[in-house]
Design a protein around this motif. Structure first.
Motif, short mmCIF file in Angstrom:
data_model
loop_
_atom_site.label_atom_id
_atom_site.label_comp_id
_atom_site.label_asym_id
_atom_site.label_seq_id
_atom_site.Cartn_x
_atom_site.Cartn_y
_atom_site.Cartn_z
N LEU A 165 0.82 -1.20 0.00
CA LEU A 165 0.00 0.00 0.00
C LEU A 165 0.87 1.26 0.00
N THR A 166 1.93 1.23 0.80
CA THR A 166 2.82 2.39 0.86
C THR A 166 3.46 2.66 -0.50
N LYS A 167 3.88 1.61 -1.17
CA LYS A 167 4.49 1.77 -2.50
C LYS A 167 3.49 2.36 -3.49
N ASN A 168 2.23 1.95 -3.39
CA ASN A 168 1.20 2.44 -4.31
C ASN A 168 0.84 3.90 -4.08
N PHE A 169 0.92 4.35 -2.81
CA PHE A 169 0.35 5.65 -2.47
C PHE A 169 1.35 6.70 -1.96
N GLU A 170 2.60 6.34 -1.73
CA GLU A 170 3.51 7.28 -1.07
C GLU A 170 3.81 8.52 -1.92
N ASP A 171 3.59 8.45 -3.23
CA ASP A 171 3.81 9.62 -4.08
C ASP A 171 2.61 10.57 -4.08
N GLN A 172 1.48 10.10 -3.55
CA GLN A 172 0.26 10.90 -3.57
C GLN A 172 -0.21 11.31 -2.18
N PHE A 173 0.16 10.54 -1.16
CA PHE A 173 -0.35 10.75 0.19
C PHE A 173 0.77 10.60 1.21
N SER A 174 0.46 11.01 2.41
CA SER A 174 1.31 10.71 3.57
C SER A 174 0.76 9.44 4.20
N VAL A 175 1.58 8.40 4.26
CA VAL A 175 1.15 7.09 4.76
C VAL A 175 2.00 6.72 5.96
N VAL A 176 1.36 6.35 7.08
CA VAL A 176 2.12 6.02 8.28
C VAL A 176 1.36 5.00 9.11
N ARG A 177 2.09 4.07 9.68
CA ARG A 177 1.49 3.08 10.59
C ARG A 177 1.31 3.73 11.95
N GLU A 178 0.09 3.76 12.44
CA GLU A 178 -0.21 4.38 13.73
C GLU A 178 -0.09 3.39 14.88
N GLY A 179 -0.18 2.12 14.60
CA GLY A 179 -0.13 1.08 15.63
C GLY A 179 -0.35 -0.25 14.95
N THR A 180 -0.58 -1.28 15.73
CA THR A 180 -0.68 -2.61 15.14
C THR A 180 -1.88 -2.76 14.21
N ILE A 181 -2.97 -2.03 14.48
CA ILE A 181 -4.20 -2.25 13.72
C ILE A 181 -4.64 -1.03 12.91
N PHE A 182 -3.79 -0.02 12.80
CA PHE A 182 -4.11 1.20 12.05
C PHE A 182 -3.02 1.50 11.02
N LEU A 183 -3.42 1.78 9.79
CA LEU A 183 -2.51 2.30 8.78
C LEU A 183 -3.15 3.56 8.22
N ALA A 184 -2.60 4.71 8.58
CA ALA A 184 -3.23 5.99 8.30
C ALA A 184 -2.75 6.59 6.98
N VAL A 185 -3.67 7.21 6.28
CA VAL A 185 -3.38 7.91 5.03
C VAL A 185 -3.93 9.33 5.15
N MET A 186 -3.07 10.31 4.87
CA MET A 186 -3.47 11.71 4.94
C MET A 186 -3.03 12.45 3.67
N ASN A 187 -3.43 13.68 3.56
CA ASN A 187 -2.89 14.58 2.55
C ASN A 187 -1.37 14.54 2.61
N GLN A 188 -0.74 14.67 1.46
CA GLN A 188 0.72 14.55 1.39
C GLN A 188 1.43 15.60 2.25
N MET A 189 0.76 16.70 2.54
CA MET A 189 1.36 17.77 3.34
C MET A 189 1.22 17.51 4.84
N ALA A 190 0.54 16.44 5.23
CA ALA A 190 0.19 16.22 6.63
C ALA A 190 1.07 15.16 7.28
N SER A 191 1.63 15.52 8.42
CA SER A 191 2.29 14.58 9.33
C SER A 191 2.41 15.29 10.67
N LYS A 192 2.66 14.54 11.71
CA LYS A 192 2.84 15.19 13.00
C LYS A 192 4.04 16.14 12.97
N GLY A 193 5.08 15.73 12.29
CA GLY A 193 6.27 16.57 12.22
C GLY A 193 6.03 17.86 11.47
N SER A 194 5.33 17.79 10.33
CA SER A 194 5.06 19.01 9.57
C SER A 194 4.10 19.92 10.34
#
Length: 269
Positions: A170-199
């Motif tokens: 999934l990350t390979k398919n979407f990392e150029d279009q979205f921000s993708v991050v594993r939140e925990g064992t049962i969550f895989l979050a997808v946000m706008n590419q400009m969004a992350s906790k760090g940004s």
């Protein structure tokens, strides 16, 4: 120059396993606020899931801030939005189609804390999210949503083995279009590419005219790593993942045993 802003992840960091605040944590946060330090909850949750804890900690008003939906929205503690990076309807449709095609359950949160899913067999995780956020679940296919529908965060959910298998694909398919991050064992979050906790943390600090060395961040999971990379002082909880610990400057006690208080005593007070 000293610490001027402290960012806290919520689940398994600021909150105990029973989703409560330790008395020592409340004492430490109160002490930081009294010193004029900005205390910012930086979480994957929406504002509705944060507000009860803001109230308990005495974080309120338009001169205190919250970073929600993994950085998709920066807002004041009273709910005034400052910056939004959302997923539009076409992008939402693409994420739904991928989940349906690959038999991965999902839900999304809009910028009013509402939970949406097209799954008729609703995931227990989506139900939990609605309960945590005092929200209902809207079961809607994309065709049943308006053209101007926007999501703040989209989560693929499932048991750990399923998401472990799907995550790299999934990350390979979407990392150029979205921000993708594993939140925990049962969550895989997808946000706008400009969004992350760090940004989100970087944008808020810039707005407050603060430099990274004036920022401290606490977390425990992979979605906290972007905060750790930005903050001048990064603290991982003892209960955190090995990957998160690898990016931290300091490992404190766990979330059930005064870890927040210990680190603030060491670095701030």
């Amino acid at each position: 120059m000293g610490i001027k802003l402290i960012a806290f992840d919520m689940d398994n960091t600021l909150l105990t396993s029973s989703e409560t605040l330790l008395d020592s944590t409340k004492t430490a946060v109160s002490k930081a606020l009294d010193k004029g330090i900005k205390v910012v909850i930086c979480t994957g949750r929406p504002l509705a899931g944060v507000t009860p804890f803001l109230n308990e900690l005495g974080i309120k008003g338009d001169d205190q801030y919250v970073i929600t939906y993994n950085g998709a929205i920066i807002e004041t503690a009273s709910g005034k939005p400052l910056i939004k990076h959302l997923i539009n309807k076409d992008e939402y449709n693409k994420l739904v189609e991928y989940g349906d095609r690959n038999d991965i359950q999902y839900y999304a949160l809009d910028d009013n804390s509402n939970v949406y899913t097209g799954n008729r067999d609703i995931s227990r995780v989506a139900v939990l999210q609605a309960w945590e956020n005092n929200a209902g679940i809207f079961v809607r296919t994309p065709d049943e949503l308006p053209d101007n529908f926007q999501a703040a965060k989209f989560d693929y959910v499932g048991e750990q083995d399923k998401l472990d298998q799907e995550e790299p694909i999934l990350t390979k398919n979407f990392e150029d279009q979205f921000s993708v991050v594993r939140e925990g064992t049962i969550f895989l979050a997808v946000m706008n590419q400009m969004a992350s906790k760090g940004s989100g943390l970087r944008n808020l600090a810039k707005r407050l005219d603060l430099t990274p060395d004036q920022v401290m961040a606490f977390g425990d999971e992979r979605n906290d790593i972007s905060m750790f990379k930005y903050a001048g002082t990064s603290v991982c909880m003892e209960n955190g993942t090995d990957e998160a610990k690898g990016f931290a400057d300091y490992i404190t006690g766990d979330h059930n045993h005064d870890g927040i208080f210990q680190a603030l005593e060491k670095f701030v007070f």
